[in-house]
Write a protein that holds these residues in place. Structure first.
Motif, PDB file in Angstrom:
ATOM      1  N   ALA A  89      26.387  -4.823  35.145  1.00 27.22           N
ATOM      2  CA  ALA A  89      27.204  -4.822  36.590  1.00 27.22           C
ATOM      3  C   ALA A  89      28.272  -6.069  37.337  1.00 27.22           C
ATOM      4  O   ALA A  89      28.435  -7.137  36.529  1.00 27.22           O
ATOM      5  CB  ALA A  89      26.203  -5.238  37.631  1.00 27.22           C
ATOM      6  N   GLY A  90      29.339  -4.859  37.614  1.00 32.15           N
ATOM      7  CA  GLY A  90      30.403  -6.086  38.099  1.00 32.15           C
ATOM      8  C   GLY A  90      31.045  -4.983  38.948  1.00 32.15           C
ATOM      9  O   GLY A  90      32.084  -3.417  38.797  1.00 32.15           O
ATOM     10  N   ASP A  91      32.355  -5.847  39.862  1.00 33.34           N
ATOM     11  CA  ASP A  91      33.205  -5.330  40.777  1.00 33.34           C
ATOM     12  C   ASP A  91      34.449  -5.557  40.950  1.00 33.34           C
ATOM     13  O   ASP A  91      34.955  -5.698  42.423  1.00 33.34           O
ATOM     14  CB  ASP A  91      32.883  -4.170  41.879  1.00 33.34           C
ATOM     15  N   ILE A  92      34.494  -6.668  39.509  1.00 38.73           N
ATOM     16  CA  ILE A  92      35.572  -7.665  40.331  1.00 38.73           C
ATOM     17  C   ILE A  92      36.800  -7.223  40.435  1.00 38.73           C
ATOM     18  O   ILE A  92      37.445  -5.888  40.295  1.00 38.73           O
ATOM     19  CB  ILE A  92      35.817  -8.590  39.154  1.00 38.73           C
ATOM     20  N   PRO A  93      37.764  -7.622  42.327  1.00 38.45           N
ATOM     21  CA  PRO A  93      39.377  -7.128  42.494  1.00 38.45           C
ATOM     22  C   PRO A  93      40.615  -7.121  42.210  1.00 38.45           C
ATOM     23  O   PRO A  93      40.121  -8.252  41.129  1.00 38.45           O
ATOM     24  CB  PRO A  93      38.918  -7.471  44.013  1.00 38.45           C
ATOM     25  N   ILE A 100      43.196 -12.836  46.380  1.00 36.61           N
ATOM     26  CA  ILE A 100      41.896 -13.636  46.614  1.00 36.61           C
ATOM     27  C   ILE A 100      42.168 -14.385  47.291  1.00 36.61           C
ATOM     28  O   ILE A 100      41.403 -15.671  46.469  1.00 36.61           O
ATOM     29  CB  ILE A 100      41.427 -12.826  45.128  1.00 36.61           C
ATOM     30  N   ASP A 101      41.042 -14.822  48.173  1.00 38.59           N
ATOM     31  CA  ASP A 101      40.291 -15.732  48.799  1.00 38.59           C
ATOM     32  C   ASP A 101      38.922 -16.056  48.041  1.00 38.59           C
ATOM     33  O   ASP A 101      39.018 -16.045  47.649  1.00 38.59           O
ATOM     34  CB  ASP A 101      40.174 -16.032  50.672  1.00 38.59           C
ATOM     35  N   TYR A 150      44.898 -10.278  38.065  1.00 42.24           N
ATOM     36  CA  TYR A 150      43.669  -9.987  38.006  1.00 42.24           C
ATOM     37  C   TYR A 150      43.094 -11.310  38.114  1.00 42.24           C
ATOM     38  O   TYR A 150      42.241 -11.230  36.805  1.00 42.24           O
ATOM     39  CB  TYR A 150      43.520  -8.495  36.497  1.00 42.24           C
ATOM     40  N   ILE A 151      43.583 -12.046  38.633  1.00 41.85           N
ATOM     41  CA  ILE A 151      43.294 -13.452  38.618  1.00 41.85           C
ATOM     42  C   ILE A 151      41.815 -13.698  38.457  1.00 41.85           C
ATOM     43  O   ILE A 151      41.169 -14.502  37.726  1.00 41.85           O
ATOM     44  CB  ILE A 151      43.724 -14.595  39.161  1.00 41.85           C
ATOM     45  N   CYS A 152      40.715 -13.375  39.114  1.00 40.63           N
ATOM     46  CA  CYS A 152      39.505 -13.649  39.674  1.00 40.63           C
ATOM     47  C   CYS A 152      38.967 -12.866  38.846  1.00 40.63           C
ATOM     48  O   CYS A 152      37.953 -13.172  37.834  1.00 40.63           O
ATOM     49  CB  CYS A 152      38.964 -12.487  40.911  1.00 40.63           C
ATOM     50  N   GLY A 153      39.642 -12.095  37.692  1.00 42.69           N
ATOM     51  CA  GLY A 153      38.661 -10.865  37.200  1.00 42.69           C
ATOM     52  C   GLY A 153      38.738 -11.824  34.965  1.00 42.69           C
ATOM     53  O   GLY A 153      38.103 -11.354  34.635  1.00 42.69           O
TER      54      GLY A 153
END
Length: 259
Positions: A89-93, A100-101, A150-153
């Motif tokens: 499961a995952g949906d990182i923007p 991305i705050d 895509y730094i958060c991902g």
């Protein structure tokens, strides 16, 4: 090849579509019984019913949001006899650091990073008490191809790669194998939607999204089933000496393919 998986019980998260649904089909074809978790109830129930009918296996849907502690606890209670866990499961923007705050970052990691870790912690303990098992983490090649947009991902995937290697480096002492899969671009609904949005912004025509795929290896993204089949093999005793490693499936992109 007989993977010797018949009768095994498999828990797959994010199972209603994409790689999760493809993995469910791969394990069902091998005769595994399934516990399928996702937030999409109707689609999940339809998939479970279809696989049960087609392959004569048990397939139980569980509507669960792995950001919710109560949902995690309920899923864990249903998974007491699980042999194989597939964290998916995952949906990182998408987005850069300025886009991305903190709230968005934490929300994304609650599902994919901490969702994987929290579920693994509980299922690992259950597997250990029962004598063994296999954990497969679907991560993503952004963990090794660092992407500022895509730094958060990319940061979350890198963390899960380290988590997988660290846990899997000693897990065979408990007769548990822990492995990871790093897909590159995969032709899921989410991937196509992202490309259509990009085409609409760039060309004013979402139907031109295939233009963004022409420079991929073989001119296409991976098929979800290509990832699901690898997961089934890695979970089988055909891969019984494999733990603490990550398998990258991106057509050579991470090895230097330019696109």
């Amino acid at each position: 090849m007989d993977l010797h998986l018949s009768g095994k019980r498999v828990l797959i998260t994010g199972a209603s579509k994409g790689i999760g649904a493809a993995a469910a089909a791969a394990f069902a074809e091998e005769g595994c019984h399934l516990l399928l978790a996702a937030r999409s109830g109707d689609r999940l129930a339809a998939l479970a019913a279809s696989l049960a009918s087609a392959h004569g296996i048990d397939a139980t849907p569980c509507i669960a949001d792995l950001r919710n502690r109560n949902d995690i606890d309920r899923l864990i209670s249903m998974a007491g006899d699980i042999d194989i866990l597939v964290n998916n499961a995952g949906d990182i923007p998408q987005g850069s650091l300025s886009h991305i705050d903190e709230a968005g970052w934490r929300h994304a990691w609650e599902l994919k990073v901490f969702g994987y870790i929290n579920l693994t912690r509980a299922i690992y303990a259950q597997m250990k008490s029962r004598g063994g098992g296999v954990i497969v983490n679907d991560i993503g090649n952004a963990g090794e191809r660092f992407d500022t947009n895509y730094i958060c991902g990319t940061a979350g995937n890198a963390a899960l790669m380290a988590f997988t290697r660290a846990l899997g480096s000693r897990s065979l002492a408990d007769n548990i194998r822990v492995v990871g899969v790093n897909p590159g671009p995969v032709g899921t609904d989410r991937h196509i939607t992202q490309l259509k949005t990009r085409a609409q912004h760039q060309f004013g025509d979402e139907s031109r999204y295939p233009e963004f795929q022409k420079n991929l290896p073989l001119g296409r993204p991976a098929l979800p089933r290509e990832i699901g089949d690898l997961m089934a093999y890695l979970a089988s005793d055909r891969s019984g000496y494999t733990s603490g490693v990550i398998f990258t499936v991106d057509g050579g992109i991470s090895a230097g393919w330019s696109y």
